[in-house]
Design an enzyme around this catalytic site. Structure first.
Site, PDB file in Angstrom:
ATOM      1  N   ARG A 179      -5.920  -4.698  13.916  1.00  0.00           N
ATOM      2  CA  ARG A 179      -5.535  -5.079  12.557  1.00  0.00           C
ATOM      3  C   ARG A 179      -4.071  -5.506  12.544  1.00  0.00           C
ATOM      4  NH1 ARG A 179      -3.998  -3.001   7.342  1.00  0.00           N
ATOM      5  NH2 ARG A 179      -5.415  -3.951   5.860  1.00  0.00           N
ATOM      6  N   CYS A 200       1.685   2.369   3.427  1.00  0.00           N
ATOM      7  CA  CYS A 200       2.163   1.295   4.301  1.00  0.00           C
ATOM      8  C   CYS A 200       3.637   1.451   4.614  1.00  0.00           C
ATOM      9  CB  CYS A 200       2.037  -0.057   3.613  1.00  0.00           C
ATOM     10  SG  CYS A 200       0.377  -0.489   3.214  1.00  0.00           S
ATOM     11  N   GLY A 237       0.804  -1.229   0.000  1.00  0.00           N
ATOM     12  CA  GLY A 237       0.000   0.000   0.000  1.00  0.00           C
ATOM     13  C   GLY A 237       0.834   1.275   0.000  1.00  0.00           C
ATOM     14  N   GLY A 241      -2.757   5.727   6.613  1.00  0.00           N
ATOM     15  CA  GLY A 241      -2.763   4.282   6.804  1.00  0.00           C
ATOM     16  C   GLY A 241      -3.574   3.926   8.027  1.00  0.00           C
TER      17      GLY A 241
HETATM   18  P1  XMP Z   1      -3.174   1.835  -1.661  1.00  0.00           P
HETATM   19  O1  XMP Z   1      -1.823   1.589  -2.261  1.00  0.00           O
HETATM   20  O2  XMP Z   1      -4.283   1.583  -2.627  1.00  0.00           O
HETATM   21  O3  XMP Z   1      -3.308   0.738  -0.506  1.00  0.00           O
HETATM   22  O4  XMP Z   1      -3.263   3.179  -1.023  1.00  0.00           O
HETATM   23  C1  XMP Z   1      -4.451   0.570   0.277  1.00  0.00           C
HETATM   24  C2  XMP Z   1      -4.292  -0.655   1.172  1.00  0.00           C
HETATM   25  O5  XMP Z   1      -3.213  -0.501   2.084  1.00  0.00           O
HETATM   26  C3  XMP Z   1      -3.434  -1.295   3.247  1.00  0.00           C
HETATM   27  N1  XMP Z   1      -3.224  -0.453   4.413  1.00  0.00           N
HETATM   28  C4  XMP Z   1      -2.112  -0.453   5.162  1.00  0.00           C
HETATM   29  N2  XMP Z   1      -1.006  -1.220   5.105  1.00  0.00           N
HETATM   30  N3  XMP Z   1      -0.090  -0.023   6.899  1.00  0.00           N
HETATM   31  C5  XMP Z   1       0.001  -1.026   6.005  1.00  0.00           C
HETATM   32  O6  XMP Z   1       1.005  -1.735   5.980  1.00  0.00           O
HETATM   33  C6  XMP Z   1      -1.158   0.794   7.019  1.00  0.00           C
HETATM   34  O7  XMP Z   1      -1.202   1.685   7.843  1.00  0.00           O
HETATM   35  C7  XMP Z   1      -2.228   0.559   6.116  1.00  0.00           C
HETATM   36  N4  XMP Z   1      -3.455   1.122   5.949  1.00  0.00           N
HETATM   37  C8  XMP Z   1      -4.027   0.499   4.911  1.00  0.00           C
HETATM   38  C9  XMP Z   1      -4.853  -1.809   3.159  1.00  0.00           C
HETATM   39  O8  XMP Z   1      -4.786  -3.159   2.777  1.00  0.00           O
HETATM   40  C10 XMP Z   1      -5.462  -0.931   2.090  1.00  0.00           C
HETATM   41  O9  XMP Z   1      -6.551  -1.545   1.442  1.00  0.00           O
END
Ligand code: XMP
Length: 491
Positions: free
Chosen positions: A403, A307, A304, A389
């Site tokens: 989570r 992430c 992500g 995130g």
């Molecule tokens: P994109 O790249 O589309 O990703 O912005 C969205 C996805 O990222 C995940 N997600 C996280 N992964 N730390 C992580 O490692 C975070 O804080 C976090 N928040 C979201 C999640 O799967 C989302 O759908």
């Protein structure tokens, strides 16, 4: 005798979006005709293979309604208490319902003036007239009221109303309602039970509005589909979301191959009627441990945009390889695969499908749209929206630390796995989705596939070098006008 440590460095290669391209193939497929229908889970079908992330800066009911109206699926985040989530799910399920259930009604002994003001305030142009028992006595509209306005304002509603009411039962279809309206030259049909008690109302305006969304993703009762995230150990939220009508529950874990998460997800699946998608996972072995009960699996360990999981924990799986490994196992069990995270361009999304995904989930791509929660902020004359995130300090303090398998009430500082950021403001979801799906359809055209299942079979990858990657993006020019589907730092 254990294996030498140095053996660990005989490592398999894992690839991500930029490492590969789709090999162009002979084709007669016109992109606009490419069919993008797919499954999110065993029993939930959608018309475009796109989901919005369960994040508190991406998906609440406005986003979920917009996504479903345009054929996709929004997954409501869970940084809200259970009652709030129930209300959000109900809002989505009711949004385009044929039968309006929160009907503004009038009482027979109200004055005409009173009802006129009430209808005005509620923004409706007619109201069924019901007695204390809920029995439908008549229906009153602006046309009935008008002759009374000057001289008969104090008359009772049952004087002015139309008392020969055309009603229909709850299982009426849109077509049947339209036929009744045509036959009797009316615009509203109260829906009643066997004892003539009011259940709801079908209006001409409502039917016409639904027509606008002819590719909407709907359930078997013709309501918009809704997804909701539940914590891996939140059986109470899962049960409430299920009862509120969510079509799919998404077990929301950063590491669903944690066996406690697997056990709990299995229990949730046994308890609810809704489909249950388990995630996130990123390996073949994880898929093997969940495919016997999961209705879908979601893939993504650290791809992500917000992430930091891979940097903070040292663990992760480049996304194209992760998707393909999970899909190897899931496809044998007829379990749909969702590729979650890291998608910046429509090309990434269709590559994920080629690697075995049935649908893709995006966060950053949609976080800047009007339908995402939060307001537009201006910095240095440019417009942005907040995007963070769910593992960021801010989001974890608002709930959902589980989570990342962290206790929510820990006094210690959080160890975050995500950052808080801003993303450019983008306008409506509809136009973003149009670009995303249009690009995916063009990808199907290059490969010569009319449907997504066919595309999954027919597509092949080539490996791209660093030089090749550079060649793929605009190069040796200065971009002078913004493209609606491209910006050098992701869309
Ligand atoms: P994109 O790249 O589309 O990703 O912005 C969205 C996805 O990222 C995940 N997600 C996280 N992964 N730390 C992580 O490692 C975070 O804080 C976090 N928040 C979201 C999640 O799967 C989302 O759908």
């Amino acid at each position: 005798e254990r294996e030498p440590f140095s053996q660990k460095l005989q490592v398999p290669e894992a690839l991500t979006f930029d490492d590969v391209l789709l090999r162009p193939k002979e084709s007669r497929v016109e992109p606009d005709e490419a069919d993008t229908a797919t499954r999110v889970s065993k029993n939930v079908e959608i018309n475009v293979p796109v989901l919005t992330a369960a994040m508190d800066t991406v998906t609440e009911s406005d986003m979920a309604i917009a996504m479903a109206r345009h054929g996709g699926l929004g997954v409501l985040h869970r940084n809200m208490d259970v009652d709030q989530m129930v209300a959000e799910i109900e809002r989505v399920k009711r949004a385009d319902e044929l039968i309006i259930r929160d009907v503004v009604t009038a009482a027979p002994d109200q004055t005409v003036r009173d009802v006129d003001q009430m209808m005005d305030k509620q923004g409706v142009s007619g109201a069924p007239v019901v007695d204390d028992d809920g029995q439908v006595l008549g229906i009153i509209s602006g046309t009935d009221i008008r002759p009374y306005l000057e001289v008969g304002e104090d008359d009772a509603v049952d004087e002015a109303m139309t008392d020969e009411v055309v009603t229909a039962p709850e299982d009426v279809t849109a077509r049947e309602a339209l036929e009744l309206m045509y036959e009797h030259k009316i615009e509203r049909v109260p829906i009643v039970d066997d004892d003539n008690r009011l259940i709801g109302l079908v209006t001409m305006q409502g039917i016409l509005q639904r027509r606008e969304y002819d590719t909407a993703a709907r359930d078997e009762n013709d309501r918009l589909v809704a997804g909701a995230a539940v914590g891996p150990f939140e059986l109470d939220r899962a049960t409430a979301a299920d009862e509120a009508g969510a079509d799919v529950l998404f077990i929301d874990s950063a590491h669903a191959h944690n066996l406690n998460v697997v056990d709990s997800a299995r229990e949730i699946k046994e308890t609810v009627d809704a489909d249950v998608v388990v995630g996130n996972i990123g390996t073949r072995e994880a898929a093997e441990d969940v495919v016997d009960f999961a209705d879908g699996v979601k893939v993504g360990i650290g791809p992500g945009s917000i992430c930091t999981t891979r940097v903070v924990t040292g663990a992760g799986m480049p996304q194209i390889t992760a998707v393909s490994q999970v899909a190897d196992v899931a496809s044998q069990h007829d379990v749909p695969v969702i590729a979650d995270g890291g998608i910046r361009y429509s090309g990434d999304a269709i590559k994920a499908v080629a690697a075995g995904a049935d649908a893709v989930m995006l966060g950053s791509y949609f976080a800047g749209t009007d339908e995402a929660p939060g307001r537009v902020i201006t910095m240095n004359g440019k417009k942005y929206k907040q995007y963070r995130g769910m593992g960021s300090v801010g989001a974890m303090s608002d709930g959902g630390g589980d989570r990342y398998l962290k206790e929510e009430d820990e006094d210690d500082e959080f160890v975050p796995e995500g950052v808080e950021a801003a993303t450019p403001y983008k306008g409506s979801v509809q136009s973003e989705l149009h670009q995303l799906v249009g690009g995916m359809q063009s990808g199907m055209g290059y490969v010569g596939a009319e449907t997504l299942p066919e595309f999954k079979e027919r597509s092949e990858f080539v490996r791209v070098s660093a030089a090749g990657q550079q060649e793929s993006h605009p190069h040796d020019v200065m971009i002078t006008d913004e493209a609606p589907n491209y910006s050098p730092d992701g869309n």
